[in-house]
Design an enzyme around this catalytic site. Structure first.
Site, PDB file in Angstrom:
ATOM      1  N   GLU A 128     -13.243 -40.291  10.137  1.00 28.37           N
ATOM      2  CA  GLU A 128     -13.838 -40.364   8.816  1.00 28.37           C
ATOM      3  C   GLU A 128     -14.929 -39.319   8.656  1.00 28.37           C
ATOM      4  O   GLU A 128     -15.668 -39.013   9.595  1.00 28.37           O
ATOM      5  CB  GLU A 128     -14.428 -41.746   8.585  1.00 28.37           C
ATOM      6  CG  GLU A 128     -13.337 -42.790   8.490  1.00 28.37           C
ATOM      7  CD  GLU A 128     -13.872 -44.150   8.116  1.00 28.37           C
ATOM      8  OE1 GLU A 128     -13.238 -44.804   7.285  1.00 28.37           O
ATOM      9  OE2 GLU A 128     -14.905 -44.551   8.643  1.00 28.37           O
ATOM     10  N   CYS A 157     -21.319 -35.684   6.366  1.00 26.25           N
ATOM     11  CA  CYS A 157     -21.503 -36.440   7.616  1.00 26.25           C
ATOM     12  C   CYS A 157     -20.198 -36.391   8.395  1.00 26.25           C
ATOM     13  O   CYS A 157     -19.152 -36.768   7.886  1.00 26.25           O
ATOM     14  CB  CYS A 157     -21.889 -37.887   7.270  1.00 26.25           C
ATOM     15  SG  CYS A 157     -22.075 -38.931   8.719  1.00 26.25           S
ATOM     16  N   CYS A 164     -16.190 -45.192  19.338  1.00 30.33           N
ATOM     17  CA  CYS A 164     -17.408 -44.919  20.109  1.00 30.33           C
ATOM     18  C   CYS A 164     -17.493 -45.919  21.259  1.00 30.33           C
ATOM     19  O   CYS A 164     -17.120 -47.081  21.126  1.00 30.33           O
ATOM     20  CB  CYS A 164     -18.640 -45.061  19.217  1.00 30.33           C
ATOM     21  SG  CYS A 164     -20.166 -44.570  20.055  1.00 30.33           S
ATOM     22  N   CYS A 168     -23.348 -50.212  20.244  1.00 28.32           N
ATOM     23  CA  CYS A 168     -24.543 -50.762  19.593  1.00 28.32           C
ATOM     24  C   CYS A 168     -24.110 -51.990  18.793  1.00 28.32           C
ATOM     25  O   CYS A 168     -23.088 -51.958  18.106  1.00 28.32           O
ATOM     26  CB  CYS A 168     -25.166 -49.715  18.677  1.00 28.32           C
ATOM     27  SG  CYS A 168     -25.581 -48.204  19.568  1.00 28.32           S
ATOM     28  N   CYS A 171     -23.398 -51.896  14.818  1.00 26.07           N
ATOM     29  CA  CYS A 171     -22.618 -50.778  14.264  1.00 26.07           C
ATOM     30  C   CYS A 171     -21.134 -51.105  14.223  1.00 26.07           C
ATOM     31  O   CYS A 171     -20.549 -51.532  15.233  1.00 26.07           O
ATOM     32  CB  CYS A 171     -22.858 -49.530  15.117  1.00 26.07           C
ATOM     33  SG  CYS A 171     -21.812 -48.150  14.671  1.00 26.07           S
ATOM     34  N   CYS A 391     -24.220 -45.434   6.856  1.00 29.93           N
ATOM     35  CA  CYS A 391     -24.474 -45.377   8.301  1.00 29.93           C
ATOM     36  C   CYS A 391     -23.911 -46.605   8.991  1.00 29.93           C
ATOM     37  O   CYS A 391     -24.172 -47.734   8.572  1.00 29.93           O
ATOM     38  CB  CYS A 391     -25.972 -45.377   8.595  1.00 29.93           C
ATOM     39  SG  CYS A 391     -26.831 -43.954   8.004  1.00 29.93           S
TER      40      CYS A 391
HETATM   41  N1  SAH Z   1     -23.748 -42.181  17.433  1.00 34.95           N
HETATM   42  C1  SAH Z   1     -24.881 -41.494  16.984  1.00 34.95           C
HETATM   43  C2  SAH Z   1     -24.686 -40.914  15.591  1.00 34.95           C
HETATM   44  C3  SAH Z   1     -23.934 -41.763  14.574  1.00 34.95           C
HETATM   45  S1  SAH Z   1     -24.691 -43.226  14.020  1.00 34.95           S
HETATM   46  C4  SAH Z   1     -26.104 -42.368  17.004  1.00 34.95           C
HETATM   47  O1  SAH Z   1     -25.960 -43.550  17.194  1.00 34.95           O
HETATM   48  O2  SAH Z   1     -27.200 -41.836  16.886  1.00 34.95           O
HETATM   49  C5  SAH Z   1     -25.859 -42.637  12.812  1.00 34.95           C
HETATM   50  C6  SAH Z   1     -27.032 -43.584  12.591  1.00 34.95           C
HETATM   51  O3  SAH Z   1     -26.586 -44.803  11.979  1.00 34.95           O
HETATM   52  C7  SAH Z   1     -27.722 -43.994  13.887  1.00 34.95           C
HETATM   53  O4  SAH Z   1     -29.097 -43.803  13.781  1.00 34.95           O
HETATM   54  C8  SAH Z   1     -27.401 -45.477  14.004  1.00 34.95           C
HETATM   55  O5  SAH Z   1     -28.431 -46.162  14.680  1.00 34.95           O
HETATM   56  C9  SAH Z   1     -27.274 -45.885  12.564  1.00 34.95           C
HETATM   57  N2  SAH Z   1     -26.496 -47.107  12.331  1.00 34.95           N
HETATM   58  C10 SAH Z   1     -25.463 -47.578  13.049  1.00 34.95           C
HETATM   59  N3  SAH Z   1     -24.997 -48.731  12.500  1.00 34.95           N
HETATM   60  C11 SAH Z   1     -25.747 -48.978  11.395  1.00 34.95           C
HETATM   61  C12 SAH Z   1     -25.725 -49.988  10.382  1.00 34.95           C
HETATM   62  N4  SAH Z   1     -24.835 -50.961  10.389  1.00 34.95           N
HETATM   63  N5  SAH Z   1     -26.640 -49.908   9.397  1.00 34.95           N
HETATM   64  C13 SAH Z   1     -27.537 -48.891   9.351  1.00 34.95           C
HETATM   65  N6  SAH Z   1     -27.582 -47.890  10.253  1.00 34.95           N
HETATM   66  C14 SAH Z   1     -26.691 -47.931  11.277  1.00 34.95           C
HETATM   67 FE1  SF4 Z   2     -21.851 -45.302  18.632  1.00 37.14          FE
HETATM   68 FE2  SF4 Z   2     -22.478 -46.652  16.424  1.00 37.14          FE
HETATM   69 FE3  SF4 Z   2     -24.109 -46.716  18.538  1.00 37.14          FE
HETATM   70 FE4  SF4 Z   2     -23.890 -44.458  17.126  1.00 37.14          FE
HETATM   71  S1  SF4 Z   2     -24.699 -46.409  16.393  1.00 37.14           S
HETATM   72  S2  SF4 Z   2     -23.845 -44.660  19.363  1.00 37.14           S
HETATM   73  S3  SF4 Z   2     -21.720 -44.556  16.525  1.00 37.14           S
HETATM   74  S4  SF4 Z   2     -21.998 -47.526  18.464  1.00 37.14           S
END
Ligand code: SAH
Ligand code: SF4
Length: 400
Positions: A128, A157, A164, A168, A171, A391
């Site tokens: 995406e 983006c 991934c 987290c 996410c 995000c």
């Molecule tokens: N994987 C990398 C970059 C992609 S995520 C990373 O984690 O940094 C981009 C941003 O979105 C990150 O700062 C992450 O913490 C945030 N993010 C992930 N899930 C989210 C959610 N459900 N709501 C808001 N931000 C989120």
């Molecule tokens: Fe991976 Fe989502 Fe964590 Fe970014 S925020 S490192 S995309 S699991």
């Protein structure tokens, strides 16, 4: 305080080091032309007995004119186009196969990587990519075709992996697991496909890039940086308008610190919690690389004049949005000794995720508390939540 406990025996730390398909970009002898730089293209042409300056014609065609078929590169002789086709060569740029439009102007795309190319390690994949015009699109007067489109804050983006491995807890992308790495051409190709769709002319129009889509760029480091070099050298984009976000992969940050400042993006760190205890609960990667090790690595990055490190901070209602958390975050950021700012992101919901978004006034108080501590802090506006483009919402949802 509501914390979701990640079981210690969960396998989520294991895949971080696991070899995944798609690590290497395909070689020169086969595979798509898209993704090769001028020198590599010159190598392909040398095999056909062609002079190296023809590589510049291909660069112009695929990276500036956005041409997608070798047969359409009319600057090349018909004979050469036929020879390349006979060898099964294709441009093979990733293609937008589906687009979802948000009420706020954001567009989310499903992008088919390496279409029609069976040689890419790991096979074709869908990722995406998101276009955020941020309200400036359409502002350009009468819309005559030669008028400069200055979206100012328009941002693309881009994804670096299919899924991934970092897991987290807040996410949605994490729910996919890691399926494969993207090649440099597949990462850069998402951007060129979006530039093409919106008629963006690099050098005339301004756009920003964020490596914040699906995946952890620093766990696909070589391909991510090769994509950056391609975008800078061949597509002509400025690294000063690019930002890469990492969840805190320390070896990746250390490598990044050694990149020449004139070709590396800006750096954003997903801090997301005020201390190791909470961070380890919501980001299991913290058990491998705790906050202090991330900060030590970040301090090695030589910043350009006026450059700042961004700390991203997802506000999870009741979990990371308490007033005392803001004070802890301010202390952490001060301890880096670096020019820095904090981007606050209200949590974006998704199915199977069990958090809540903070109240708008809580987010504002958090921002004020940081500012009062002398830390510049901004609340990032959610873009495209209604189409799962915001995000942490990228999971190739097709029903939006
Ligand atoms: N994987 C990398 C970059 C992609 S995520 C990373 O984690 O940094 C981009 C941003 O979105 C990150 O700062 C992450 O913490 C945030 N993010 C992930 N899930 C989210 C959610 N459900 N709501 C808001 N931000 C989120
Ligand atoms: Fe991976 Fe989502 Fe964590 Fe970014 S925020 S490192 S995309 S699991």
């Amino acid at each position: 305080m509501m914390l979701r406990v990640v079981p210690e025996d969960s396998d989520q730390l294991v895949p971080l080091d696991r070899a995944v398909p798609g690590n290497e970009s395909p070689g020169l002898l086969s595979g798509p032309l898209f993704g090769l730089d001028a020198a590599a293209l010159a190598g392909v042409l040398a095999e056909e007995g062609e002079p190296s300056w023809r590589a510049d014609q291909i660069v112009e065609a695929i990276y500036h004119q956005y041409i997608r078929e070798i047969s359409s590169i009319t600057t090349l002789s018909l004979d050469l186009r036929r020879k390349l086709a006979a060898r099964g060569r294709q441009i093979g740029r990733p293609e937008i196969t589906k687009a979802f439009q948000s009420a706020d102007g954001t567009e989310r795309y499903l992008v088919q990587c390496s279409p029609g190319d069976p040689t890419t390690p790991g096979g074709p994949a869908t990722v995406e990519t998101v276009w955020m015009p941020d309200g400036d699109d359409g502002e350009a007067g009468d819309g005559s075709s030669d008028e400069t489109k200055d979206w100012r804050r328009a941002t693309i983006c881009v994804s670096s992996q299919v899924g991934c491995a970092v897991n987290c807890q807040f996410c949605l992308t994490a729910k996919l697991g890691l399926q494969r790495n993207l090649t440099a051409g597949e990462i850069a190709g998402q951007i060129v496909a979006v530039l093409d769709r919106h008629g963006v002319r690099v050098g005339r129009d301004r756009v920003n890039l964020v490596f914040m889509g699906m995946g952890e760029p620093f766990l696909n480091y070589d391909n991510f940086m090769a994509a950056v070099r391609l975008l800078v050298h061949e597509v002509g984009l400025s690294p000063q308008r690019m930002t890469v976000s990492t969840s805190g992969v320390v070896p990746g940050i250390e490598r990044f610190a050694n990149e020449p400042p004139d070709i590396r993006p800006k750096l954003a760190i997903s801090l997301n919690a005020p201390n190791d205890e909470i961070r380890a609960e919501i980001m299991p990667i913290n058990r491998k690389w705790p906050i202090s090790s991330v900060i030590d690595a970040v301090r090695r990055v030589r910043l350009r004049p006026h450059e700042r490190i961004t700390f991203e901070y997802v506000l999870l209602g009741g979990v990371t949005d308490w007033p005392e958390h803001a004070l802890e975050v301010a202390r952490l950021v001060r301890r880096t000794g670096l020019p820095a700012k904090v981007n606050l992101i209200a949590w974006n919901p998704g199915p199977q995720l069990h958090y809540t978004s903070p109240k708008p006034e809580t987010a504002e108080q958090f921002q004020k508390a940081l500012t009062a501590e002398g830390i510049p802090a901004y609340i990032r506006q959610p873009r495209g939540r209604d189409i799962f483009a915001a995000c942490g919402q990228l999971k190739r949802t097709v029903e939006a």
